[in-house]
Enzyme design. Structure first.
Site, PDB file in Angstrom:
ATOM      1  N   ASP A 188       4.809  -5.412   9.733  1.00  0.00           N
ATOM      2  CA  ASP A 188       6.003  -5.040  10.496  1.00  0.00           C
ATOM      3  C   ASP A 188       6.080  -5.820  11.804  1.00  0.00           C
ATOM      4  O   ASP A 188       7.140  -6.311  12.189  1.00  0.00           O
ATOM      5  CB  ASP A 188       5.997  -3.546  10.831  1.00  0.00           C
ATOM      6  N   ARG A 216       0.861  -1.180   0.000  1.00  0.00           N
ATOM      7  CA  ARG A 216       0.000   0.000   0.000  1.00  0.00           C
ATOM      8  C   ARG A 216       0.899   1.234   0.000  1.00  0.00           C
ATOM      9  O   ARG A 216       1.692   1.428   0.910  1.00  0.00           O
ATOM     10  CB  ARG A 216      -0.883  -0.025   1.254  1.00  0.00           C
ATOM     11  N   ASP A 227       0.944  -1.883  12.336  1.00  0.00           N
ATOM     12  CA  ASP A 227       1.234  -2.467  11.024  1.00  0.00           C
ATOM     13  C   ASP A 227       1.507  -3.966  11.217  1.00  0.00           C
ATOM     14  O   ASP A 227       2.555  -4.356  11.734  1.00  0.00           O
ATOM     15  CB  ASP A 227       2.456  -1.754  10.421  1.00  0.00           C
ATOM     16  N   THR A 262      -0.581   7.668  -1.220  1.00  0.00           N
ATOM     17  CA  THR A 262      -1.870   7.651  -1.927  1.00  0.00           C
ATOM     18  C   THR A 262      -2.840   6.639  -1.304  1.00  0.00           C
ATOM     19  O   THR A 262      -4.028   6.661  -1.612  1.00  0.00           O
ATOM     20  CB  THR A 262      -1.663   7.242  -3.399  1.00  0.00           C
TER      21      THR A 262
HETATM   22  C1  PRP Z   1      -1.350  -3.534   4.914  1.00  0.00           C
HETATM   23  C2  PRP Z   1      -2.227  -4.713   5.291  1.00  0.00           C
HETATM   24  C3  PRP Z   1      -3.155  -4.836   4.114  1.00  0.00           C
HETATM   25  C4  PRP Z   1      -3.341  -3.404   3.699  1.00  0.00           C
HETATM   26  C5  PRP Z   1      -4.626  -2.910   4.280  1.00  0.00           C
HETATM   27  O1  PRP Z   1      -0.346  -3.984   4.093  1.00  0.00           O
HETATM   28  O2  PRP Z   1      -1.538  -5.891   5.545  1.00  0.00           O
HETATM   29  O3  PRP Z   1      -2.615  -5.580   3.031  1.00  0.00           O
HETATM   30  O4  PRP Z   1      -2.247  -2.648   4.245  1.00  0.00           O
HETATM   31  O5  PRP Z   1      -4.866  -1.616   3.872  1.00  0.00           O
HETATM   32  P1  PRP Z   1      -6.054  -1.218   2.883  1.00  0.00           P
HETATM   33  O6  PRP Z   1      -7.261  -2.007   3.310  1.00  0.00           O
HETATM   34  O7  PRP Z   1      -6.206   0.251   3.161  1.00  0.00           O
HETATM   35  O8  PRP Z   1      -5.629  -1.505   1.490  1.00  0.00           O
HETATM   36  P2  PRP Z   1       0.881  -3.097   3.611  1.00  0.00           P
HETATM   37  O9  PRP Z   1       0.575  -2.433   2.321  1.00  0.00           O
HETATM   38  O10 PRP Z   1       1.332  -2.216   4.742  1.00  0.00           O
HETATM   39  O11 PRP Z   1       1.981  -4.176   3.255  1.00  0.00           O
HETATM   40  P3  PRP Z   1       2.690  -5.284   4.155  1.00  0.00           P
HETATM   41  O12 PRP Z   1       1.691  -6.400   4.332  1.00  0.00           O
HETATM   42  O13 PRP Z   1       3.842  -5.658   3.308  1.00  0.00           O
HETATM   43  O14 PRP Z   1       3.082  -4.663   5.479  1.00  0.00           O
END
Ligand code: PRP
Length: 204
Positions: A200, A101, A197, A105
């Protein structure tokens, strides 16, 4: 189509996941236990096929799952749910969808897609601990649908009402199983009270 787990041990383990004092090893263990509950709830309505087996005493009817099953963790955080789901559904094949994500944005960007081939139509379990804005989940559903998949089940640990609403309005027929339904998103798209997160914290 929304199921929120209410098992007392899930609520205890979600508390461990939320707690900022929880170290990565304890976080992983609690996530695995929640994942087991989610896997059981997410498979509650799977179709079965009958077949005949022989016990040590006589023939009887046995059951097996009717359709191919695919576990699809959304990287990275979805990895937290892969081990418990594959323990409960050992016959499932595994695919991966890498989405990041964009923190400015809030839009998901795809960096990996690996989808196991199946002969019959499969049921795909999309695994992601966090359903925040729902952008990543909607992008995942669209991506998997491009492979011709009709049956999709979403499993997550913490969902925001905004994310549920977004998935539900775009894909009203897809069931969502979550271990907790939280209050809201903050101004940068994090779930409140949430757990921070998940990727993380799981990966340390
Ligand atoms: C986080 C989480 C989801 C997403 C949720 O992942 O694990 O995939 O954000 O957000 P949304 O519903 O607003 O799209 P991230 O992009 O931080 O990646 P990661 O899993 O690699 O930490």
């Amino acid at each position: 189509m929304i199921t929120v787990l209410e098992h007392p041990l899930v609520r205890r383990d979600i508390t461990i996941l939320r707690n900022v004092e929880t170290d990565p090893a304890t976080f992983r263990a609690a996530a695995a236990r929640v994942g087991i509950h989610l896997a059981i709830a997410a498979t509650q309505t799977l179709e079965l096929e009958n077949f005949t087996i022989t016990t040590p005493l006589e023939e009887t009817q046995g059951f097996k799952t009717a359709n191919p099953l695919i576990l699809m963790p959304i990287l990275r955080a979805g990895v937290a749910m892969l081990a418990p789901f594959s323990e409960v559904i050992p016959q499932a094949a595994i695919g991966y969808l890498g989405l990041r994500r964009n923190e400015e944005t809030l839009q998901p960007e795809e960096y990996m897609f690996s989808f196991p081939p199946t002969e019959k139509p499969a049921t795909v379990f999309l695994l992601d601990p966090m359903l925040a804005t729902g952008g990543s989940m909607c992008a995942s559903i669209r991506r998997v649908r491009r492979e011709g998949v009709k049956n999709i089940i979403i499993a997550c640990m913490i969902a925001a009402p905004e994310g549920i609403e977004r998935v539900r309005s775009e894909f009203p027929d897809i069931p969502i199983i979550t271990a907790a339904l939280d209050r809201e998103l903050n101004e940068i798209g994090f779930i409140l009270p949430g757990l921070g997160d998940a990727g993380d914290r799981f990966h340390g």
